[in-house]
Write an enzyme that holds these catalytic residues in place. Structure first.
Site, mmCIF file in Angstrom:
data_model
loop_
_atom_site.group_PDB
_atom_site.id
_atom_site.type_symbol
_atom_site.label_atom_id
_atom_site.label_comp_id
_atom_site.label_asym_id
_atom_site.label_seq_id
_atom_site.Cartn_x
_atom_site.Cartn_y
_atom_site.Cartn_z
ATOM 1 N N HIS A 253 0.852 -1.183 0.000
ATOM 2 C CA HIS A 253 0.000 0.000 0.000
ATOM 3 C C HIS A 253 0.888 1.233 0.000
ATOM 4 O O HIS A 253 1.854 1.298 0.752
ATOM 5 C CB HIS A 253 -0.901 -0.013 1.238
ATOM 6 C CG HIS A 253 -2.044 0.953 1.175
ATOM 7 N ND1 HIS A 253 -1.857 2.311 1.158
ATOM 8 C CD2 HIS A 253 -3.381 0.762 1.127
ATOM 9 C CE1 HIS A 253 -3.043 2.911 1.100
ATOM 10 N NE2 HIS A 253 -3.985 1.996 1.082
ATOM 11 N N ARG A 276 -6.700 10.272 -0.712
ATOM 12 C CA ARG A 276 -6.352 10.650 -2.084
ATOM 13 C C ARG A 276 -7.610 10.790 -2.927
ATOM 14 O O ARG A 276 -7.688 11.647 -3.802
ATOM 15 C CB ARG A 276 -5.382 9.630 -2.688
ATOM 16 C CG ARG A 276 -3.940 9.877 -2.256
ATOM 17 C CD ARG A 276 -3.005 8.781 -2.746
ATOM 18 N NE ARG A 276 -3.233 7.538 -2.017
ATOM 19 C CZ ARG A 276 -3.264 6.335 -2.572
ATOM 20 N NH1 ARG A 276 -3.065 6.193 -3.855
ATOM 21 N NH2 ARG A 276 -3.485 5.266 -1.825
#
Ligand SMILES: Cc1cc2nc3c(=O)[nH]c(=O)nc-3n(C[C@H](O)[C@H](O)[C@H](O)COP(=O)(O)OP(=O)(O)OC[C@H]3O[C@@H](n4cnc5c(N)ncnc54)[C@H](O)[C@@H]3O)c2cc1C
Ligand SMILES: *[C@@H]1O[C@H](CO)[C@@H](O)[C@H](O)[C@H]1NC(C)=O
Ligand SMILES: *[C@@H]1O[C@H](CO)[C@@H](O)[C@H](O)[C@H]1NC(C)=O
Length: 468
Positions: A253, A276
Site C-alpha cells: 500500500h 487521495r
C-alpha cells in the site's frame, strides 16, 4: 447432513462473522474460534470502505454503475491471470452484500467515494468512524445477542488458536484442534470454514514472506500481528492438501504513516486511500508531484519506490482544508495521533520542511489548473475533487512510506467457497472466505474489494456449509 449441522468457523474478522451469521440464518449451529483476545482481525482497521456496484447509495448520489463495469475494472486490475468465476462471484454479489449490511445490521454505508482503478465512485462508508469498525462491531454485537438469547446456537471462543484440522478416514474435514491458555482441545463439526485472514505480518524466519517474497521481508506492515497465514498452513497440512494460488502476490500500500515518534517501527498506521480520493496530493522531497494519486496501488507504490531509490524521499501526503473536511473524523484521529500535522499555510510547511517554496507554489498552482480543466495533468490525473491548493492556505501534511498491506495469494476455492485440492477437486467439509483465499484479485486488489470479498465469500461459505 445432520438436521441442525454444526459449522466451525476459524477466525472472527469480517469474513468469519459474515459466514457465522449466514450459517445461523440457514439453521446451523455455529462455533467461532479466534486466536486473539478480541474478535475483528484486520477488518476492524479498514478505513476506506466497501465496494458495491449498482447500489442504493450510488443511485441516490446519481452515480451510474453496473456489475459489468465493476467486473471489467477488477479484471483489468487483476491482469492476465484473472479468474472469471471468482470475479463474477465478487462483483455480482456486491450490491446484495451491501444491502445485507445496511438492512440486517443497520450499518450506515451512505457515502460513496472513488478509489484508484475504479471507473466510478463505488467505495461505500458511513458518516461516523472507520467503516471496518462499524461493520465488525455491528456483526459482533448481533452474534453475542444470539449467543446469550438462544440456547446452544452460537459459541464464541476467544484466545483459541486452531492448530490442526481433523479429518476422517475418507479425507472429510470433521473439526479442528485448538489450543488456549488451559490446554489443547478438539472441536467436532459437520463443516469447517477457514477465515483466518492473510499473511502480511508473517515475519517468522521460515514463514510465507521469507519463503515467497524475501524482497519484501524488510518492509513495514499495516497488518495486525495475527496475519501469519495460519489458514494456509492448516489447509495445506492435510492428507490431500489444499492448493494455494498467487502466493507471491502481495499488495504494497502506498501510504503507511511514518510516525515522527517512531520512524523505524515495523507496524505502521495506514493513511486511508480515501484521502487521495478526496483530493490529497503526493509530493517528493523537493515539493513536486511524481504520480497520478488516483492510479492503482501497485502503480503508486512502484513510483514511490523509484523516488525513494533515487534518494528523493521523504514523500509527503498533503491535504487542503476542503479535502480534510471531507474526511474530518479520519483527519482528527491522525492529527491527534501525531501522524499528521496542520500548518496555517503551505508556506509555513515549506519553511519547516526546508523545501523550495517556489516548487510548492508551482505544484499547487498547476494542480489547481488541472482541476479547473485549464490544463492537462502530464501525470494523467483526470478525476478531481477539492483540487484547489494554495501556499497561502492551511495544509495538513504527513510523511508516508509504502507498507505491506494485503496478501492476494491464498487458498484455492471455487465460486461456492469450497476449498480445492491441487486437482481442482473440493475437499469435503472445508470452506474458506476472506483474505485467506487466493485468486480473486491476482496482480492487484482494488481498494474496497477486500471487505467485499470477506462479506461475499463469507456469506457464500456460510450458506454452502449450512445447507449441504
Ligand atoms: C489498516 C488496514 C486498512 C484496510 N482498509 C480497507 C478498506 O478500507 N477496504 C477494504 O476493502 N479492505 C481494507 N483492508 C483490508 C481488509 O481489512 C482485510 O483484508 C479484511 O478485513 C480481511 O478480513 P478477514 O475476515 O478475511 O480477516 P481478518 O479481519 O484479518 O480476521 C482474521 C481473524 O482470524 C483470526 N485467526 C488467525 N489465525 C487463527 C488461528 N490459527 N486460529 C483462530 N483464529 C485465527 C485472527 O485473530 C483474526 O481475528 C485494510 C487492511 C488494513 C490492515
Ligand atoms: C467490459 O469489457 C468488455 C470486453 O472488453 C466490453 O465489451 C464491455 O463493453 C465492457 N463493459 C463495460 C460496462 O465497460
Ligand atoms: C522531484 O520530482 C520531480 C518531478 O518528477 C523531479 O524532477 C525532481 O528531480 C524530484 N526531486 C527531488 C529532490 O525529489
Amino acid at each position: 447432513m445432520a438436521n441442525q449441522p454444526t459449522i466451525l468457523v476459524i477466525g472472527g474478522g469480517l469474513a468469519g462473522l459474515s459466514a457465522s451469521h449466514t450459517a445461523l440464518d440457514h439453521g446451523a449451529r455455529v462455533v467461532l474460534l479466534d486466536k486473539k483476545p478480541n474478535l475483528g482481525g484486520n477488518s476492524v482497521k479498514a478505513s476506506s470502505g466497501i465496494n458495491g456496484a449498482n447500489t442504493e447509495a450510488q443511485k441516490k448520489h446519481g452515480i451510474s454503475d453496473s456489475v459489468q463495469l465493476f467486473y471489467n475494472d477488477t479484471e483489468t486490475s487483476a491482469g492476465t491471470l484473472s479468474r472469471p468465476n471468482l470475479i463474477q462471484a465478487l462483483t455480482a454479489n456486491s450490491a446484495g452484500a451491501l444491502t445485507w449490511l445496511t438492512t440486517q445490521f443497520k450499518i450506515d454505508l451512505s457515502l460513496v467515494s472513488r478509489l484508484g482503478g475504479h471507473s466510478v465512485p463505488r467505495t461505500h462508508r458511513g458518516t461516523g468512524g472507520a467503516p471496518g469498525w462499524a461493520m465488525t462491531s455491528a456483526l459482533i454485537k448481533k452474534l453475542q445477542e444470539v449467543e446469550s438469547s438462544q440456547f446452544n446456537r452460537v459459541r464464541v471462543r476467544q484466545g483459541a488458536k486452531v492448530i490442526r484440522l481433523l479429518e476422517d478416514g475418507s479425507g472429510k474435514i470433521v473439526g479442528a484442534e485448538y489450543e488456549n491458555e488451559e490446554g489443547r482441545y478438539e472441536e467436532r463439526a459437520d463443516a469447517v470454514i477457514i477465515a483466518t485472514g492473510g499473511y502480511a505480518a508473517d515475519f517468522s524466519d521460515h514463514g510465507y514472506l521469507s519463503k515467497y517474497r524475501p524482497d519484501l521481508f524488510a518492509f513495514p506492515t499495516a497488518s495486525g500481528d495475527h496475519a501469519t497465514g495460519d489458514g494456509l498452513l492448516l489447509a495445506t497440512s492435510l492428507q490431500k492438501p489444499a492448493a494455494l494460488l498467487d502466493i507471491e502476490k502481495i499488495q504494497v500500500h502506498p501510504t503507511g504513516f511514518v510516525d515522527p515518534k517512531s520512524p523505524m517501527a515495523k507496524t505502521k498506521f495506514l493513511a486511508a486511500e480515501a484521502l487521495r480520493g478526496a483530493g490529497a496530493i503526493l509530493i517528493n522531497g523537493s515539493g513536486e508531484r511524481f504520480v497520478n494519486e488516483l492510479e492503482r496501488r501497485d502503480v503508486v507504490s512502484g513510483k514511490m519506490h523509484e523516488v525513494i531509490k533515487a534518494g528523493e524521499a521523504p514523500i509527503r501526503l498533503i491535504l487542503n482544508e476542503e479535502s480534510s473536511a471531507a474526511l474530518k473524523t479520519h483527519c482528527d484521529f491522525y492529527l491527534a495521533k501525531g501522524l499528521m500535522k496542520r500548518y496555517d499555510s503551505g508556506e509555513e510547511f515549506a519553511i519547516e520542511a526546508k523545501l523550495p517554496l517556489e516548487n510548492l507554489r508551482n505544484t499547487f498552482g498547476s494542480h489547481t489548473m488541472y482541476g479547473e480543466g485549464k490544463a492537462t495533468d502530464p501525470l494523467g490525473k483526470t478525476y478531481f475533487d477539492n483540487s484547489w491548493y494554495s501556499v497561502e492556505k492551511p495544509v495538513l501534511v504527513a510523511e508516508i512510506t509504502p507498507v505491506l498491506h494485503y496478501t492476494m495469494g491464498g487458498i484455492s476455492v471455487d465460486s461456492s467457497a469450497r476449498v480445492l485440492d491441487s486437482q481442482g477437486v473440493p475437499i469435503s467439509g472445508l470452506y474458506a472466505a476472506g483474505e485467506v483465499i487466493g485468486g480473486v484479485h491476482v496482480r492487484n486488489r482494488l481498494g474496497g474489494s477486500s471487505l467485499l470479498e470477506a462479506v461475499v465469500f463469507g456469506r457464500i461459505a456460510g450458506e454452502t456449509a449450512a445447507s449441504l
